[in-house]
Design an enzyme around this catalytic site. Structure first.
Site, PDB file in Angstrom:
ATOM      1  N   SER A   1       0.850  -1.184   0.000  1.00 38.40           N
ATOM      2  CA  SER A   1       0.000   0.000   0.000  1.00 38.40           C
ATOM      3  C   SER A   1       0.883   1.229   0.000  1.00 38.40           C
ATOM      4  O   SER A   1       1.890   1.285   0.722  1.00 38.40           O
ATOM      5  CB  SER A   1      -0.913  -0.001   1.231  1.00 38.40           C
ATOM      6  OG  SER A   1      -1.765   1.128   1.223  1.00 38.40           O
TER       7      SER A   1
ATOM      8  N   HIS B   1       2.258  12.220  -1.151  1.00 37.14           N
ATOM      9  CA  HIS B   1       1.779  13.592  -1.002  1.00 37.14           C
ATOM     10  C   HIS B   1       2.888  14.543  -1.466  1.00 37.14           C
ATOM     11  O   HIS B   1       3.833  14.805  -0.717  1.00 37.14           O
ATOM     12  CB  HIS B   1       1.429  13.896   0.463  1.00 37.14           C
ATOM     13  CG  HIS B   1       0.257  13.147   0.995  1.00 37.14           C
ATOM     14  ND1 HIS B   1      -1.032  13.426   0.599  1.00 37.14           N
ATOM     15  CD2 HIS B   1       0.175  12.141   1.905  1.00 37.14           C
ATOM     16  CE1 HIS B   1      -1.867  12.612   1.247  1.00 37.14           C
ATOM     17  NE2 HIS B   1      -1.165  11.824   2.035  1.00 37.14           N
TER      18      HIS B   1
ATOM     19  N   HIS C   1      -2.528   7.314  -4.619  1.00 39.16           N
ATOM     20  CA  HIS C   1      -2.647   6.157  -3.725  1.00 39.16           C
ATOM     21  C   HIS C   1      -2.726   4.895  -4.577  1.00 39.16           C
ATOM     22  O   HIS C   1      -3.310   4.892  -5.660  1.00 39.16           O
ATOM     23  CB  HIS C   1      -3.917   6.273  -2.877  1.00 39.16           C
ATOM     24  CG  HIS C   1      -4.394   4.958  -2.329  1.00 39.16           C
ATOM     25  ND1 HIS C   1      -5.400   4.223  -2.924  1.00 39.16           N
ATOM     26  CD2 HIS C   1      -3.983   4.235  -1.257  1.00 39.16           C
ATOM     27  CE1 HIS C   1      -5.599   3.113  -2.232  1.00 39.16           C
ATOM     28  NE2 HIS C   1      -4.746   3.088  -1.224  1.00 39.16           N
TER      29      HIS C   1
ATOM     30  N   ASN D   1      -2.755   0.303  -4.062  1.00 33.42           N
ATOM     31  CA  ASN D   1      -2.750  -0.849  -3.170  1.00 33.42           C
ATOM     32  C   ASN D   1      -2.998  -2.098  -3.996  1.00 33.42           C
ATOM     33  O   ASN D   1      -3.850  -2.101  -4.874  1.00 33.42           O
ATOM     34  CB  ASN D   1      -3.839  -0.697  -2.099  1.00 33.42           C
ATOM     35  CG  ASN D   1      -4.025  -1.961  -1.273  1.00 33.42           C
ATOM     36  OD1 ASN D   1      -4.894  -2.771  -1.570  1.00 33.42           O
ATOM     37  ND2 ASN D   1      -3.226  -2.105  -0.254  1.00 33.42           N
ATOM     38  N   VAL D   2      -2.235  -3.137  -3.742  1.00 33.33           N
ATOM     39  CA  VAL D   2      -2.532  -4.464  -4.278  1.00 33.33           C
ATOM     40  C   VAL D   2      -2.380  -5.460  -3.140  1.00 33.33           C
ATOM     41  O   VAL D   2      -1.480  -5.329  -2.309  1.00 33.33           O
ATOM     42  CB  VAL D   2      -1.636  -4.851  -5.473  1.00 33.33           C
ATOM     43  CG1 VAL D   2      -2.043  -4.095  -6.722  1.00 33.33           C
ATOM     44  CG2 VAL D   2      -0.168  -4.624  -5.178  1.00 33.33           C
TER      45      VAL D   2
ATOM     46  N   HIS E   1      -5.992   7.603 -16.580  1.00 29.74           N
ATOM     47  CA  HIS E   1      -7.034   6.630 -16.892  1.00 29.74           C
ATOM     48  C   HIS E   1      -6.679   5.763 -18.093  1.00 29.74           C
ATOM     49  O   HIS E   1      -7.043   4.581 -18.134  1.00 29.74           O
ATOM     50  CB  HIS E   1      -8.371   7.340 -17.094  1.00 29.74           C
ATOM     51  CG  HIS E   1      -9.063   7.661 -15.809  1.00 29.74           C
ATOM     52  ND1 HIS E   1      -9.855   6.753 -15.132  1.00 29.74           N
ATOM     53  CD2 HIS E   1      -9.049   8.784 -15.045  1.00 29.74           C
ATOM     54  CE1 HIS E   1     -10.320   7.298 -14.022  1.00 29.74           C
ATOM     55  NE2 HIS E   1      -9.837   8.533 -13.942  1.00 29.74           N
TER      56      HIS E   1
ATOM     57  N   HIS F   1     -20.419  11.818   3.470  1.00 30.70           N
ATOM     58  CA  HIS F   1     -20.827  12.934   4.331  1.00 30.70           C
ATOM     59  C   HIS F   1     -20.570  14.292   3.681  1.00 30.70           C
ATOM     60  O   HIS F   1     -21.078  15.305   4.150  1.00 30.70           O
ATOM     61  CB  HIS F   1     -20.100  12.852   5.679  1.00 30.70           C
ATOM     62  CG  HIS F   1     -18.609  12.971   5.591  1.00 30.70           C
ATOM     63  ND1 HIS F   1     -17.811  11.980   5.051  1.00 30.70           N
ATOM     64  CD2 HIS F   1     -17.757  13.963   5.963  1.00 30.70           C
ATOM     65  CE1 HIS F   1     -16.546  12.356   5.105  1.00 30.70           C
ATOM     66  NE2 HIS F   1     -16.476  13.553   5.648  1.00 30.70           N
TER      67      HIS F   1
ATOM     68  N   GLY G   1      -2.586  -4.209  13.615  1.00 29.40           N
ATOM     69  CA  GLY G   1      -1.429  -3.869  12.803  1.00 29.40           C
ATOM     70  C   GLY G   1      -0.633  -2.719  13.404  1.00 29.40           C
ATOM     71  O   GLY G   1      -1.021  -2.118  14.411  1.00 29.40           O
TER      72      GLY G   1
END
Length: 305
Positions: free
Chosen positions: A97, A101, A111, A113-114, A150, A180, A264
């Site tokens: 992950s 920034h 970002h 993640n795999v 993309h 929210h 974790g």
């Protein structure tokens, strides 16, 4: 349809993920030569990881590329929320992950993640799947960047199925959404989970295709944007928008919840948070400004390729 009868090679997945961590750090090192701080950690309940964090680089204000491999006697609530039939099974999870920034407001946060997950129970077939993806969070929108991001994501999917990009883009748009705030976190990308429909070998290959394409998706954008001059007001807008990133990760992100619920390493789990951020009460951008354009043109669900 899931392909049956293929051996599950967990060691091959782990070897790939460790290599991916090395590769992404090396690729980012071609843009920012600051040194990564590495921490190796052990989880008391089982497993551990290798965290790499870069702070106050010349281009990357804060970045982290983390590998973890954890296992336990019982699935956490975050993992069984959508799969209640797996409650009570022992589990094993491994993944990479990362969050980057940049310092410059014209360079977007990224970002990726795999991951691989397997849940086992005495007398039952193991249940396994891959997941992951990547998404982009700009502060000042740029059509060239969005199309490149993309198109790279689509290219990573198309050799497996021409339907995957549209399917996993839509899933990404739906997932990285701040309910929210009634707004997307960024311009999306790919998100997939519970993926085993191609059998182990090809499902693993698809996960690798996504992981391997991250550098091609992000590095050219970072290289194009990090030298653009910016003002203090643009920097303050970046810090304000980073607040949305924090809100999503602490309120909605399933990966954050999984890490915390499985005991974790907290420092590694919260690595994704930016070093500086600000909130301002009931702020709205000036009409027809570049800041307003982010909301009207980019923080919407739209097709880029």
């Amino acid at each position: 349809m899931k392909v049956e009868g293929q051996a599950i090679d967990k060691e091959a997945v782990k070897e790939y993920l460790l290599g991916l961590q090395d590769s992404i750090c090396a690729q980012l090192g071609t843009v920012d030569s600051a040194q990564w701080k590495e921490d190796r950690w052990v989880r008391e309940e089982g497993g551990g990881g290798r965290s790499r964090v870069l702070v106050d680089g010349g281009i990357i204000e804060k970045g982290g590329v983390n590998f973890s491999h954890v296992f336990g006697a019982e699935m956490p609530a975050s993992a069984t929320q959508h799969r209640p039939e797996l409650a009570g099974r022992r589990f094993e999870a491994m993944g990479v992950s990362l969050v980057i920034h940049p310092q410059n407001p014209h360079a977007p946060t990224s970002h990726a993640n795999v991951r691989f997950f397997i849940a086992e129970k005495e007398g039952a077939e193991p249940v396994w799947w891959f997941g992951g993806g990547y998404d982009l969070t700009p502060y000042y929108g740029n059509d060239e960047d969005c199309r490149h991001w993309h198109q790279t994501a689509k290219s990573a999917c198309d050799s497996f199925s021409e339907d995957y990009y549209s399917r996993f883009k839509r899933w990404c748009d739906d997932y990285f959404y701040l309910k929210h705030r009634s707004e997307p976190r960024g311009i999306g990308g790919l998100f997939f989970d519970d993926f085993n429909e191609l059998g182990f070998e090809q499902s693993f290959a698809f996960m690798r295709s996504v992981g391997d394409s991250f550098g091609s998706a992000y590095i050219p954008i970072l290289e194009r944007r990090h030298k653009i001059a910016f003002s203090e007001s643009q920097r303050q807008f970046q810090l304000y928008r980073r607040g949305r990133y924090v809100e999503f990760n602490l309120v909605w992100d399933r990966g954050t919840l999984f890490g915390l619920q499985t005991g974790g390493r907290t420092e590694s789990i919260l690595m994704s948070l930016p070093p500086l951020v600000r909130w301002e009460y009931d702020w709205t951008p000036e009409p027809d400004s570049a800041e307003a354009e982010l909301y009207t043109k980019y923080l919407i669900h739209r097709d880029w390729v």
